[in-house]
Design a protein around this motif. Structure first.
Motif, PDB file in Angstrom:
ATOM      1  N   ASN A 175     -57.557 -15.081 -22.457  1.00 27.49           N
ATOM      2  CA  ASN A 175     -56.508 -13.952 -22.274  1.00 27.49           C
ATOM      3  C   ASN A 175     -56.167 -13.126 -23.115  1.00 27.49           C
ATOM      4  N   GLY A 176     -56.203 -13.806 -24.546  1.00 23.20           N
ATOM      5  CA  GLY A 176     -55.365 -12.546 -25.290  1.00 23.20           C
ATOM      6  C   GLY A 176     -54.114 -12.658 -26.520  1.00 23.20           C
ATOM      7  N   VAL A 177     -53.220 -12.745 -24.494  1.00 27.68           N
ATOM      8  CA  VAL A 177     -51.737 -11.849 -24.635  1.00 27.68           C
ATOM      9  C   VAL A 177     -51.170 -13.058 -26.153  1.00 27.68           C
ATOM     10  N   LEU A 178     -51.285 -14.286 -25.564  1.00 29.74           N
ATOM     11  CA  LEU A 178     -50.212 -14.647 -26.771  1.00 29.74           C
ATOM     12  C   LEU A 178     -50.371 -14.863 -28.080  1.00 29.74           C
ATOM     13  N   LEU A 179     -51.295 -14.629 -28.335  1.00 32.52           N
ATOM     14  CA  LEU A 179     -52.005 -14.077 -29.517  1.00 32.52           C
ATOM     15  C   LEU A 179     -51.351 -13.709 -30.342  1.00 32.52           C
ATOM     16  N   GLU A 212     -50.290 -12.270 -34.077  1.00 30.42           N
ATOM     17  CA  GLU A 212     -51.202 -12.336 -35.873  1.00 30.42           C
ATOM     18  C   GLU A 212     -51.262 -13.884 -36.685  1.00 30.42           C
ATOM     19  N   THR A 213     -49.884 -13.983 -36.748  1.00 27.87           N
ATOM     20  CA  THR A 213     -49.828 -15.344 -37.496  1.00 27.87           C
ATOM     21  C   THR A 213     -50.966 -16.482 -37.312  1.00 27.87           C
ATOM     22  N   THR A 214     -51.438 -16.585 -35.417  1.00 27.14           N
ATOM     23  CA  THR A 214     -51.777 -17.395 -35.066  1.00 27.14           C
ATOM     24  C   THR A 214     -53.544 -17.182 -35.689  1.00 27.14           C
ATOM     25  N   ALA A 215     -53.456 -15.812 -34.705  1.00 30.47           N
ATOM     26  CA  ALA A 215     -54.663 -15.071 -35.372  1.00 30.47           C
ATOM     27  C   ALA A 215     -55.804 -15.730 -36.580  1.00 30.47           C
ATOM     28  N   ARG A 216     -54.668 -15.377 -37.864  1.00 31.94           N
ATOM     29  CA  ARG A 216     -54.848 -16.076 -39.241  1.00 31.94           C
ATOM     30  C   ARG A 216     -55.035 -17.430 -39.266  1.00 31.94           C
ATOM     31  N   ARG A 237     -53.849  -4.952 -28.829  1.00 30.34           N
ATOM     32  CA  ARG A 237     -53.200  -5.528 -30.414  1.00 30.34           C
ATOM     33  C   ARG A 237     -53.510  -7.348 -30.754  1.00 30.34           C
ATOM     34  N   ALA A 238     -53.529  -8.095 -29.557  1.00 33.00           N
ATOM     35  CA  ALA A 238     -53.810  -9.258 -29.741  1.00 33.00           C
ATOM     36  C   ALA A 238     -55.469  -9.461 -30.663  1.00 33.00           C
ATOM     37  N   ILE A 239     -56.592  -8.413 -30.445  1.00 35.26           N
ATOM     38  CA  ILE A 239     -57.922  -8.443 -30.822  1.00 35.26           C
ATOM     39  C   ILE A 239     -57.652  -7.580 -32.051  1.00 35.26           C
ATOM     40  N   LYS A 240     -56.897  -6.285 -32.247  1.00 35.08           N
ATOM     41  CA  LYS A 240     -57.044  -5.942 -33.678  1.00 35.08           C
ATOM     42  C   LYS A 240     -56.752  -6.470 -34.593  1.00 35.08           C
ATOM     43  N   SER A 241     -55.570  -7.603 -34.422  1.00 35.43           N
ATOM     44  CA  SER A 241     -55.115  -8.571 -35.068  1.00 35.43           C
ATOM     45  C   SER A 241     -55.784  -9.801 -35.878  1.00 35.43           C
ATOM     46  N   MET A 242     -57.044 -10.568 -34.750  1.00 28.62           N
ATOM     47  CA  MET A 242     -57.828 -11.081 -35.260  1.00 28.62           C
ATOM     48  C   MET A 242     -59.148 -10.181 -35.584  1.00 28.62           C
ATOM     49  N   ASP A 290     -61.586  -9.593 -41.280  1.00 34.87           N
ATOM     50  CA  ASP A 290     -62.259  -8.376 -42.349  1.00 34.87           C
ATOM     51  C   ASP A 290     -61.497  -8.825 -43.569  1.00 34.87           C
ATOM     52  N   ARG A 291     -59.646  -9.508 -43.205  1.00 33.19           N
ATOM     53  CA  ARG A 291     -58.822  -9.251 -44.606  1.00 33.19           C
ATOM     54  C   ARG A 291     -59.012 -10.708 -45.185  1.00 33.19           C
TER      55      ARG A 291
END
Length: 305
Positions: A95-99, A101-105, A141-146, A151-152
Motif C-alpha cells: 500500500n506504499g505508506v510505509l515505504l 526513501e531509504t527503503t526504496a533506495r 511521496r513513496a511512489i515519487k521516492s521510488m 532514475d538516480r
C-alpha cells in the motif's frame, strides 16, 4: 480440445510467501474483513528454509506479500536481501505508506524486480473513503521516492505498477487515473472488486463462458506466515492446510495427495462444497482473450494477479 487446459509443472513457477497478515490499513473492499486466520509474522528460520528450497529446486519467482502489509515485518529488508542473494525474482505489492526513501533506495540496489502500489484514486478525498487509515500524501511521496531513486541509480528495475480496484469506477475516472500515471510508471492495472459476502475470489461479472479448470493449482502455491500451505492468492482462510512447509519440503507439498485432489476437482468440475475454488471467478483469466481479469495498461510483464 481446449488448448488452454493446464499442465502440471514439476515445480511451481511461483510461490507466494506471506511475511505477515497484519496490515496498517482497513480498506473498504479488502477480503481481510472476512479473514478469521490468526495474525503473525514469518520467522527468519522459516523464511530462509523456503528461500533455500526454492533456490535449490529451481522455483524462480517469489511474491513476498499476502493478506497484509509486508513492510510491517521488522526484518523485511533482511528477508528481501536474503532472497535476492539466492537470485530469486521478487514481485512485491504494497500500500506504499510505509515505504521510506531509504527503503526504496535499498530495494532498487538489491534488484527488486517488480513493485505494485495500491493507489485506487488520484483524488485525495475519494482515496480517504476507500483506504481507511492511509495517508494520500505519504503514498504519493513513496511512489515519487521510488521513481526518483530509480532514475538516480539509472536502474531499469523494479518494474513499477500502480493499481486501482474497481469499486464502481466510472469510465471517466478510469481514464483520468490511467492518464495521470501513463508515462510515469510502466504498468497501470485496474482490478475488479471481488470476494462478496466472504466468498473469496468471487466476481460480480465472471466472463460468460463455461467453467474451466483454473491454472493456479497447477502452477503456484501460497505459504502463510506460519508455514501452512494454501492454493493461491484467493485462498485467504484455508482451515485445513494442504500441508505445513515448516515441516515438509515444498516439492513434497506440491506432489501431495491433497494437491492432487484439488487438481482432480478442477479437471472434473466436481468441487468440494467447502473449497474456495467453488465460488472463485478468477479461473476465467486463463480463457479470455487477454488472459487478464480487469484491465491492464502498458503491458510487458506477465500478470501477477
Amino acid at each position: 480440445m481446449n488448448d488452454n487446459l493446464p499442465e502440471l509443472l514439476n515445480t511451481p513457477k511461483r510461490i507466494t510467501v506471506e511475511l505477515t497478515n497484519h496490515c496498517n490499513l482497513s480498506c473498504e473492499m479488502c477480503p481481510r474483513h472476512y479473514m478469521q486466520y490468526p495474525k503473525g509474522f514469518m520467522t527468519k528460520r522459516l523464511f530462509h528454509k523456503l528461500v533455500d528450497e526454492m533456490s535449490d529446486s529451481g522455483i524462480p519467482v517469489m511474491v513476498p506479500f499476502f493478506r497484509g502489509e509486508s513492510l510491517l515485518h521488522p526484518e523485511f529488508l533482511d528477508y528481501i536481501t536474503y532472497a535476492k542473494k539466492k537470485d530469486l525474482t521478487i514481485q512485491l505489492a504494497t500500500n506504499g505508506v510505509l515505504l521510506t526513501e531509504t527503503t526504496a533506495r535499498k530495494l532498487i540496489e538489491l534488484g527488486l524486480d517488480f513493485i505494485s502500489f495500491s493507489v485506487d484514486s488520484i483524488d485525495e478525498e475519494h482515496y480517504r473513503t476507500i483506504r481507511k487509515g492511509s495517508d494520500f500524501n505519504e503514498l504519493y511521496r513513496a511512489i515519487k521516492s521510488m521513481l526518483r531513486e530509480k532514475d538516480r541509480l539509472n536502474s531499469s528495475l523494479p518494474v513499477i505498477q500502480v493499481s486501482a480496484v474497481d469499486t464502481g469506477l466510472t469510465k471517466n475516472t478510469v481514464e483520468d487515473f490511467v492518464s495521470h500515471w501513463n508515462g510515469k510508471v510502466q504498468r497501470v492495472r485496474i482490478y475488479p472488486q471481488h470476494t462478496k459476502d466472504g466468498e473469496y475470489g468471487s466476481l460480480e461479472n465472471t466472463p460468460s463462458i463455461p467453467r474451466q479448470p483454473c491454472h493456479k493449482p497447477f502452477t503456484e502455491m501460497v505459504i502463510y506466515w506460519d508455514g501452512k500451505a494454501a492454493l493461491c492468492n484467493h485462498d485467504w482462510d484455508r482451515r485445513e492446510p494442504l500441508s505445513d512447509a515448516a515441516v515438509h519440503g515444498l516439492l513434497d507439498i506440491w506432489q501431495s495427495d491433497a494437491y492432487k485432489q484439488i487438481r482432480k476437482q478442477h479437471l472434473t468440475g466436481e468441487f468440494d462444497v467447502t473449497d474456495v475454488c467453488r465460488t472463485c471467478g478468477h479461473w476465467a483469466q486463463y480463457y479470455v482473450q487477454d488472459k487478464v481479469i480487469g484491465e491492464l495498461y502498458n503491458g510487458g510483464l506477465e500478470d501477477i494477479s
